[in-house]
Design an enzyme around this catalytic site. Structure first.
Site, short mmCIF file in Angstrom:
data_model
loop_
_atom_site.label_atom_id
_atom_site.label_comp_id
_atom_site.label_asym_id
_atom_site.label_seq_id
_atom_site.Cartn_x
_atom_site.Cartn_y
_atom_site.Cartn_z
N ASP A 157 0.85 -1.19 0.00
CA ASP A 157 0.00 0.00 0.00
C ASP A 157 0.89 1.23 0.00
O ASP A 157 1.99 1.22 0.56
CB ASP A 157 -0.92 0.01 1.22
CG ASP A 157 -2.00 -1.04 1.17
OD1 ASP A 157 -2.35 -1.45 0.04
OD2 ASP A 157 -2.50 -1.45 2.23
N ASP A 171 -7.12 -1.57 -4.41
CA ASP A 171 -8.20 -1.25 -3.48
C ASP A 171 -9.15 -0.23 -4.10
O ASP A 171 -10.38 -0.35 -3.98
CB ASP A 171 -7.63 -0.68 -2.17
CG ASP A 171 -6.76 -1.67 -1.43
OD1 ASP A 171 -6.98 -2.88 -1.59
OD2 ASP A 171 -5.86 -1.24 -0.69
#
Length: 198
Positions: A157, A171
């Site tokens: 991330d 995401d």
């Protein structure tokens, strides 16, 4: 006699019965145009999925190579930064103790979308499912190939808005696809292209 039969026609000719019913050949001709349209929608689904997957994959490769173990990069002051972290949980960092379960769920989502594609005749649904598929594949790739091990890998991330969880492009694709599906469902549009009103 033969001449009379030729004029009158035999029962095998399409008009001989004269009952006004459509023959199987006519039904096939009516349904034929639907198949190319369905194939085009499937092509859109996989094209969107491929774009979402490649963008996610390339972005993570750049982040790991250039940003990991480095200071965060400020994009919009403190409001938006790029910072590399490894997330063993689900989207936005939830449920880090259930990495294997999330891996199985992602794989199941991919299988369901692949099966649903056979009945897909709606362009908006093709786009929505394509985003879901590309996002699921992106994070599933991390689960399989990144440390600490197969099916337990931590997702990369790097998008860090202020006062919000850190996430990635996969995401984002999953969330956008999910929102679009909710909108389409409220509008009564089904994946097969039919519209219903409850």
């Amino acid at each position: 006699m033969a001449e009379a039969e030729r004029i009158i026609g035999t029962p095998d000719t399409p008009d001989a019965a004269g009952d006004g019913q459509e023959r199987p050949d006519a039904e096939q001709e009516r349904e034929a145009p639907e198949h190319p349209r369905g194939k085009r929608r499937i092509a859109v689904l996989f094209a969107v999925a491929a774009i979402a997957y490649l963008l996610d994959l390339v972005s993570k490769m750049i982040v790991v190579a250039e940003l990991e173990h480095q200071e965060p990069i400020e994009i919009v002051g403190d409001w938006l930064r790029f910072v590399a972290i490894r997330n063993a949980g689900a989207a936005f960092g939830f449920g880090e103790a259930f990495t294997v379960i999330f891996t199985v769920i992602a794989a199941a989502v991919i299988v369901v979308i692949a099966r649903l594609a056979r009945k897909l005749y709606s362009l908006p649904w093709a786009i929505a499912l394509g985003m879901l598929l590309g996002g699921a594949l992106g994070n599933l790739t991390d689960r399989i190939f990144r440390s600490p091990g197969v099916f337990e890998g931590a997702v990369v991330d790097f998008i860090a808005p202020k006062h919000f969880a850190v996430f990635n492009l996969a995401d984002s694709a999953i969330v956008c696809g999910g929102i679009l599906i909710v909108i389409l469902s409220f509008r009564g549009l089904d994946p097969d292209g039919t519209v219903h009103k409850d």
